[in-house]
Structures are given as C-alpha cells and as structure tokens.
Scaffold this motif. Structure first.
Motif, PDB file in Angstrom:
ATOM      1  N   ASP A   1      -0.910 -12.841 -18.522  1.00 32.18           N
ATOM      2  CA  ASP A   1      -1.375 -14.220 -18.323  1.00 32.18           C
ATOM      3  C   ASP A   1      -1.464 -14.998 -19.626  1.00 32.18           C
ATOM      4  N   THR A   2      -1.631 -14.287 -20.741  1.00 31.47           N
ATOM      5  CA  THR A   2      -1.751 -14.968 -22.033  1.00 31.47           C
ATOM      6  C   THR A   2      -0.454 -14.923 -22.839  1.00 31.47           C
ATOM      7  N   GLY A   3       0.596 -14.319 -22.272  1.00 34.56           N
ATOM      8  CA  GLY A   3       1.869 -14.265 -22.970  1.00 34.56           C
ATOM      9  C   GLY A   3       1.888 -13.309 -24.146  1.00 34.56           C
ATOM     10  N   ASP A   4       1.065 -12.288 -24.096  1.00 32.14           N
ATOM     11  CA  ASP A   4       0.993 -11.305 -25.180  1.00 32.14           C
ATOM     12  C   ASP A   4       2.335 -10.578 -25.319  1.00 32.14           C
ATOM     13  N   MET A   5       2.779 -10.390 -26.551  1.00 30.35           N
ATOM     14  CA  MET A   5       4.040  -9.712 -26.796  1.00 30.35           C
ATOM     15  C   MET A   5       3.995  -8.244 -26.384  1.00 30.35           C
ATOM     16  N   ASP A   6       2.813  -7.673 -26.297  1.00 32.27           N
ATOM     17  CA  ASP A   6       2.661  -6.266 -25.929  1.00 32.27           C
ATOM     18  C   ASP A   6       2.439  -6.072 -24.431  1.00 32.27           C
ATOM     19  N   ALA A   7       2.745  -7.088 -23.626  1.00 30.66           N
ATOM     20  CA  ALA A   7       2.488  -7.003 -22.185  1.00 30.66           C
ATOM     21  C   ALA A   7       3.264  -5.862 -21.537  1.00 30.66           C
ATOM     22  N   ASP A   8       4.499  -5.616 -21.983  1.00 31.69           N
ATOM     23  CA  ASP A   8       5.301  -4.551 -21.386  1.00 31.69           C
ATOM     24  C   ASP A   8       4.662  -3.190 -21.616  1.00 31.69           C
ATOM     25  N   VAL A   9       4.199  -2.944 -22.839  1.00 32.20           N
ATOM     26  CA  VAL A   9       3.526  -1.681 -23.143  1.00 32.20           C
ATOM     27  C   VAL A   9       2.232  -1.573 -22.360  1.00 32.20           C
ATOM     28  N   ALA A  10       1.491  -2.671 -22.278  1.00 29.80           N
ATOM     29  CA  ALA A  10       0.237  -2.660 -21.531  1.00 29.80           C
ATOM     30  C   ALA A  10       0.468  -2.345 -20.059  1.00 29.80           C
ATOM     31  N   ALA A  11       1.542  -2.917 -19.481  1.00 27.03           N
ATOM     32  CA  ALA A  11       1.843  -2.677 -18.067  1.00 27.03           C
ATOM     33  C   ALA A  11       2.219  -1.222 -17.827  1.00 27.03           C
ATOM     34  N   ARG A  12       3.011  -0.643 -18.704  1.00 27.87           N
ATOM     35  CA  ARG A  12       3.424   0.747 -18.527  1.00 27.87           C
ATOM     36  C   ARG A  12       2.267   1.711 -18.769  1.00 27.87           C
ATOM     37  N   THR A  13       1.360   1.338 -19.654  1.00 29.96           N
ATOM     38  CA  THR A  13       0.156   2.146 -19.853  1.00 29.96           C
ATOM     39  C   THR A  13      -0.711   2.116 -18.601  1.00 29.96           C
ATOM     40  N   ALA A  14      -0.871   0.930 -18.029  1.00 30.26           N
ATOM     41  CA  ALA A  14      -1.654   0.798 -16.797  1.00 30.26           C
ATOM     42  C   ALA A  14      -1.021   1.587 -15.665  1.00 30.26           C
ATOM     43  N   LEU A  15       0.294   1.545 -15.576  1.00 30.16           N
ATOM     44  CA  LEU A  15       0.987   2.265 -14.512  1.00 30.16           C
ATOM     45  C   LEU A  15       0.762   3.768 -14.631  1.00 30.16           C
ATOM     46  N   ALA A  16       0.903   4.290 -15.835  1.00 33.90           N
ATOM     47  CA  ALA A  16       0.706   5.725 -16.038  1.00 33.90           C
ATOM     48  C   ALA A  16      -0.713   6.143 -15.648  1.00 33.90           C
ATOM     49  N   ALA A  17      -1.701   5.352 -16.060  1.00 36.66           N
ATOM     50  CA  ALA A  17      -3.090   5.695 -15.766  1.00 36.66           C
ATOM     51  C   ALA A  17      -3.422   5.528 -14.286  1.00 36.66           C
ATOM     52  N   ALA A  18      -2.954   4.433 -13.683  1.00 39.95           N
ATOM     53  CA  ALA A  18      -3.277   4.159 -12.281  1.00 39.95           C
ATOM     54  C   ALA A  18      -2.632   5.178 -11.352  1.00 39.95           C
ATOM     55  N   ALA A  19      -1.387   5.526 -11.615  1.00 39.32           N
ATOM     56  CA  ALA A  19      -0.696   6.496 -10.766  1.00 39.32           C
ATOM     57  C   ALA A  19      -1.358   7.864 -10.849  1.00 39.32           C
ATOM     58  N   ASP A  20      -1.715   8.284 -12.061  1.00 39.68           N
ATOM     59  CA  ASP A  20      -2.393   9.567 -12.217  1.00 39.68           C
ATOM     60  C   ASP A  20      -3.755   9.559 -11.534  1.00 39.68           C
ATOM     61  N   ALA A  21      -4.502   8.473 -11.704  1.00 40.11           N
ATOM     62  CA  ALA A  21      -5.836   8.391 -11.113  1.00 40.11           C
ATOM     63  C   ALA A  21      -5.762   8.394  -9.593  1.00 40.11           C
ATOM     64  N   ALA A  22      -4.847   7.618  -9.032  1.00 39.63           N
ATOM     65  CA  ALA A  22      -4.743   7.545  -7.571  1.00 39.63           C
ATOM     66  C   ALA A  22      -4.382   8.897  -6.981  1.00 39.63           C
ATOM     67  N   GLU A  23      -3.448   9.585  -7.620  1.00 43.11           N
ATOM     68  CA  GLU A  23      -3.044  10.889  -7.082  1.00 43.11           C
ATOM     69  C   GLU A  23      -4.179  11.897  -7.182  1.00 43.11           C
ATOM     70  N   ALA A  24      -4.888  11.910  -8.310  1.00 44.40           N
ATOM     71  CA  ALA A  24      -5.988  12.861  -8.483  1.00 44.40           C
ATOM     72  C   ALA A  24      -7.135  12.563  -7.525  1.00 44.40           C
ATOM     73  N   VAL A  25      -7.492  11.293  -7.402  1.00 44.04           N
ATOM     74  CA  VAL A  25      -8.619  10.919  -6.548  1.00 44.04           C
ATOM     75  C   VAL A  25      -8.310  11.221  -5.083  1.00 44.04           C
ATOM     76  N   THR A  26      -7.135  10.844  -4.623  1.00 38.58           N
ATOM     77  CA  THR A  26      -6.826  11.064  -3.202  1.00 38.58           C
ATOM     78  C   THR A  26      -6.715  12.547  -2.867  1.00 38.58           C
ATOM     79  N   ALA A  27      -6.207  13.343  -3.787  1.00 38.07           N
ATOM     80  CA  ALA A  27      -6.109  14.785  -3.543  1.00 38.07           C
ATOM     81  C   ALA A  27      -7.484  15.426  -3.498  1.00 38.07           C
ATOM     82  N   ASP A  28      -8.351  15.090  -4.453  1.00 34.75           N
ATOM     83  CA  ASP A  28      -9.692  15.674  -4.469  1.00 34.75           C
ATOM     84  C   ASP A  28     -10.538  15.173  -3.297  1.00 34.75           C
ATOM     85  N   ALA A  29     -10.352  13.918  -2.922  1.00 36.18           N
ATOM     86  CA  ALA A  29     -11.119  13.376  -1.793  1.00 36.18           C
ATOM     87  C   ALA A  29     -10.781  14.116  -0.508  1.00 36.18           C
ATOM     88  N   LEU A  30      -9.496  14.426  -0.315  1.00 36.25           N
ATOM     89  CA  LEU A  30      -9.115  15.177   0.878  1.00 36.25           C
ATOM     90  C   LEU A  30      -9.759  16.558   0.867  1.00 36.25           C
TER      91      LEU A  30
END
Length: 368
Positions: A290-319
């Motif tokens: 939203d602010t046009g940061d030059m590091d947005a691509d790195v930030a997005a890929r960092t978020a993706l790595a963390a979110a995907a890992d968290a979702a998989e771990a949480v849903t597996a343990d919850a089951l």
C-alpha cells in the motif's frame, strides 16, 4: 508503521463476517458426502459484488471499490475462515492483473464484469512460472496469434469460469500472460476430484480459444497475489485454532477439560503464537504494498512462507486435538486441513518457498 486496523477495516471485516455467516446457515460445512459442490455459489458471489467486495483494491477510476491491499486482506481472511464455495482470492488475483492492463476496451470490459460479478475469472495456477507460484506444474498452453491450445489438469471453478488468466508458450519464447475466453465449442470442461471440498476443480481442453496477450506482470501485482493468498490462509488457521480451543475447553477426561493437560495446552499456545506471527507478517506485506515499498516482493514471500506453514501446522494439530471425531466426515476439521494441504500443493513445499525467498533476498542484497 501502523498495523492496528482502522475503524473502516473493522467495519469491513464485520460486514464480510455477517454476510458469510448468514450464508453458512444454509450451507453446511462440510457439505454432505454425496453432494460435494461442483460449481460456485452464484447467490453469494452476487452478494459480494453488490457490496463492492469484489472490487476491493481496484481503483475507483477503473470501476473498482478502491481501498488498499490491507482492506482486501481483511476480507480474504474472513473468506479463509468461512470457506464458502467461492473463488474470492482467485478473482482478486485476476482483478489485480486486469487493473494493471487497462489499455484495451476488452480488458476494461473484462475488469468491469469481474468487479460486478457478471464475469467469473480465475487463474490457471498450474501454468504460472515457478518463481511466482512455486507449486508443481501440471499443464501447458500454446499461443498462436490470438488463440491458445492445450490441456489444463486442474483449474479452480473451471466449470464456472468465463475468463482464464494463464501463461502460454509463444513460439518457443518465454511464457507470457494471456486472458483466455472460455466459450463453446473451443473449451471442453471435465470435473475432476479436488482435495479441497470447497474449491471444485475441472480439467480444460482448449482448442483455438480466443486469447488476449498481456504484458509482463509487475512485481507489485505478483506480491499482491501472494499476500492475499497468505491472508486467506491466516483465516483458515484462525478458525481451526478457535475450534480446537473451544473443544479443548469442553471435552473432559479424568474429570478435567483436556485443555488443562500440559500436552494440549502447550500445542495450542505454540500454534497461537505461530499464527499471530504469520498474521503480523501478512500485515507487513500489505503495508509495504500500500505504501509502494521497494521490498514489497520480499515481504509478500516472507508472509506466504509463514502463513502456509502456520495454517498447515494449526489445522493438523487441531484435527488431532479433536481426537476421533475430528477424523469423521461430518466434522469440519478435515475441511480446514484439506484447504491448508491444497494450498501447499499449489504453493510448493516449505523448502521450495524458502528457496524462492532466499533468491529474492540475495538478489536484493546484490543490487544494494
């Protein structure tokens, strides 16, 4: 740097939550075993369009509702929690690309249709370059002039789609993005089984289908796609964790709630911290975009790595915390786990995602 939601974002989240909750009362999760949806919920799609939610992140001058990526992520998180049979993140991905390419009347018309819900547009993720969506490639398209040919193995909501965003080989050159019209008789559709019971798939055979070649996708657009996918995964993980916490407080063994046992308590606490950290990284990525940061691509890929890992771990343990009932079809735990695992198939393994992120970080370092 402000990460607390604004009053407008809080109201936006409540509006989306109310709409999805009203829809859920008549559409049980999971769906009946013998009635797994094959097509999207048109009524809910129309409701989202009427409220302007399909146009979030698209500038008003181009027919959208305006707002930033942070606003779009608020709704994506609610959709990820409710898991309606709806291509919200897929539509947002296509809208981002169309908003970047408004130069022709055809593109402008397509964007208008996507925003008002009259046109169903989805991406053929399997054709995307591995540095954008680092999952397994399953299909390919060939571009000849203004038409494409080829077979796609699994397109989300492929039975409903009117437009397809894909990458096609152009006379041996590097694959380029194209917008494909899915119409008879150039499109043959066949439903295929999907791991995610809330995201039906179809294989598509295209023979001389009309296509509009597009210019290269900007880094901002790619980062936006990945950030919205990450926000959706946070919503899925959040609902799974909330369900596990509620069950752990109700289920009793040896005269005590199982949530009082150290093994259960620590797992839930660890997953809560992991999910909160991933959610913060999604907010950082949205803010960077939203602010046009030059590091947005790195930030997005960092978020993706963390979110995907968290979702998989949480849903597996919850089951697992739900015990035997969590493994039954009638319980929603497996639906949430299926979404997380399906996204893993799309987005690649944790090691692959981190490799792509490392390439981006090293590239940024070498350029500085």
């Amino acid at each position: 740097m402000r990460f607390a939601p604004t009053d407008e974002q809080l109201e936006l989240g409540r509006t989306a939550q109310r709409l999805l909750a009203a829809h859920a009362r008549n559409n049980v999760l999971p769906p009946p075993w013998d009635a797994i949806p094959q097509t999207l919920d048109r009524e809910l799609q129309a409701s989202l369009a009427e409220l302007g939610l399909l146009g979030l992140g698209v500038p008003e001058r181009r027919g959208g509702s305006g707002g930033g990526i942070a606003d779009l992520c608020v709704v994506a998180e609610q959709v990820g929690s409710a898991l309606p049979v709806l291509p919200f993140t897929a539509t947002a991905a296509v809208a981002a690309v169309l908003a970047e390419h408004p130069e022709s009347p055809g593109i402008r018309s397509a964007l208008t249709g996507v925003v008002d819900g009259s046109v169903i547009a989805v991406p053929a993720w399997e054709t995307f370059p591995a540095d954008m969506v680092p999952g397994r490639r399953a299909g390919s398209l060939s571009l000849t002039g203004m038409t494409v040919d080829g077979v796609l193995a699994a397109v989300p909501f492929g039975l409903d789609a009117d437009l397809l965003l894909a990458f096609a080989d152009d006379a041996g050159a590097r694959p380029r993005p194209v917008l494909v019209e899915l119409a008879e008789p150039t499109t043959e559709r066949t439903p295929v089984d999907s791991l995610d019971v809330t995201e039906p798939m179809a294989s598509l055979r295209l023979t001389g289908a009309r296509a509009q070649p597009l210019g290269p996708l900007g880094a901002h657009t790619i980062a936006r796609m990945l950030t919205v996918l990450s926000a959706e995964l946070i919503g899925t993980g959040r609902r799974s964790l909330e369900g596990a916490v509620e069950y752990a407080g109700q289920r009793r063994q040896f005269g005590r709630p199982i949530g009082s046992f150290q093994a259960i308590k620590h797992v839930l606490a660890d997953r809560s911290v992991q999910l909160d950290a991933a959610r913060m990284l999604v907010k950082v990525a949205a803010h960077a975009l939203d602010t046009g940061d030059m590091d947005a691509d790195v930030a997005a890929r960092t978020a993706l790595a963390a979110a995907a890992d968290a979702a998989e771990a949480v849903t597996a343990d919850a089951l697992q915390i739900h015990g035997g009932i969590g493994f039954t079809w009638e319980h929603r735990s497996h639906v949430l786990l299926r979404r997380a695992r399906a996204r893993r198939s799309l987005l690649g393994t944790p090691a692959h995602r981190l490799d792509v992120l490392a390439d981006r970080l090293l590239g940024s370092s070498n350029q500085s």
